[in-house]
Design an enzyme around this catalytic site. Structure first.
Site: not given
Length: 296
Positions: A277-279
């Site tokens: 995910e990580e933004g």
């Protein structure tokens, strides 16, 4: 409230959750589809009509767990964000969004949840409070997410503890997740959502839960980035559904994430089918939110 509850490190969190401003007045549009719906959601929570997004902030919380994922994963990803080399950096730059990345003691990983609770009550409450620091930048839209190896495992464990079913309903790592939840059931009262969080969630999940709660108190709309952020929202929803009334799901990844969004009554803006995910999902959905601001 009993004396023991009042003395709990979670007491301040519970008080904050119980003393909320009135929710935004959301009027579902008669026409205009999803873009009009997003526009109405922004107006409800920001009070601006026509709506606008001027100070979006992507807040990423990095955590590590013993024995999960490649050694040094979170450190490597944090360095990629710091150097501007991560995908989310380019997406944030293209959107004019602020990007904050927080190191949640990644050199001191939380225990393997199959063997021991992730955090004490004191650490979990303190980490939630730390997550609220993302609001210091005074965003008018918050996109909280995580940097953690195999973050979907913790998300699945939280979902299983909150909603039941089979571990395989929530993740491909069913055996590990089932073992973690069974261990937690033997040690704590999983009818308490905050106990679920401290037993099974990493620091990154606790920080996201704190950020979402603080945004609700300040009536700032939230885009949930991915499965882990959705699991953090699920903890708050289990306390009181109104705690995530200001939140919209940015995207949906795998089947477990989709199932959890359905439980929360959240329809994702995008279907990106990404695990890491990580933004990225939140930053991608921000494009759609900005377009929705042009809908009248």
């Amino acid at each position: 409230m009993t004396a023991s509850t009042a003395a709990s490190p979670f007491a301040d969190i519970r008080r904050l959750a119980a003393d909320l401003p009135a929710p935004g007045v959301f009027v579902a549009p008669a026409e205009g589809g999803r873009l009009a719906e997003i526009s109405a959601w922004l107006t409800a929570w920001t009070g601006r009509n026509p709506p606008s997004v001027n100070r979006p902030v992507i807040a990423l919380y990095a955590g590590a767990r013993q024995g999960v994922g490649p050694r040094g994963y979170a450190r490597d990803r944090l360095e990629a964000v710091a150097s501007g080399g991560a995908t989310v950096c380019r997406l944030a730059g293209a959107q004019g969004a602020g990007l904050e990345a927080f190191d949640l003691a990644i050199d001191r990983p939380t225990p393997d949840a199959r063997q021991k609770a992730s955090m004490s009550e004191k650490e979990c409450a303190a980490t939630m409070a730390f997550g609220m620091e993302a609001l210091a930048k005074q965003p008018d839209l918050l996109i909280p997410g995580v940097i953690a190896a195999e973050a979907h495992r913790d998300a699945a464990a939280i979902a299983l503890a909150l909603y039941g079913g089979e571990a395989s309903d929530w993740t491909d790592a069913a055996e590990d997740v089932s073992a973690a939840v069974e261990r937690a059931r033997g040690e704590g009262d999983l009818s308490d959502p905050l106990e679920v969080l401290r037993q099974l969630g990493g620091r990154e999940t606790a920080a996201v839960a704190g950020a979402i709660l603080a945004a609700r108190v300040q009536k700032i709309p939230v885009l949930l980035d991915g499965y882990a952020a959705t699991a953090a929202a699920a903890v708050l929803h289990a306390i009181d559904p109104d705690l995530i009334a200001h939140a919209v799901a940015a995207h949906v990844g795998g089947p477990g994430h989709a199932r959890l969004l359905e439980k929360l009554g959240k329809s994702p803006l995008l279907a990106l089918e990404i695990e890491g995910e990580e933004g990225v999902g939140g930053a991608s959905a921000l494009t759609l939110v900005r377009l929705a601001c042009e809908v009248r």
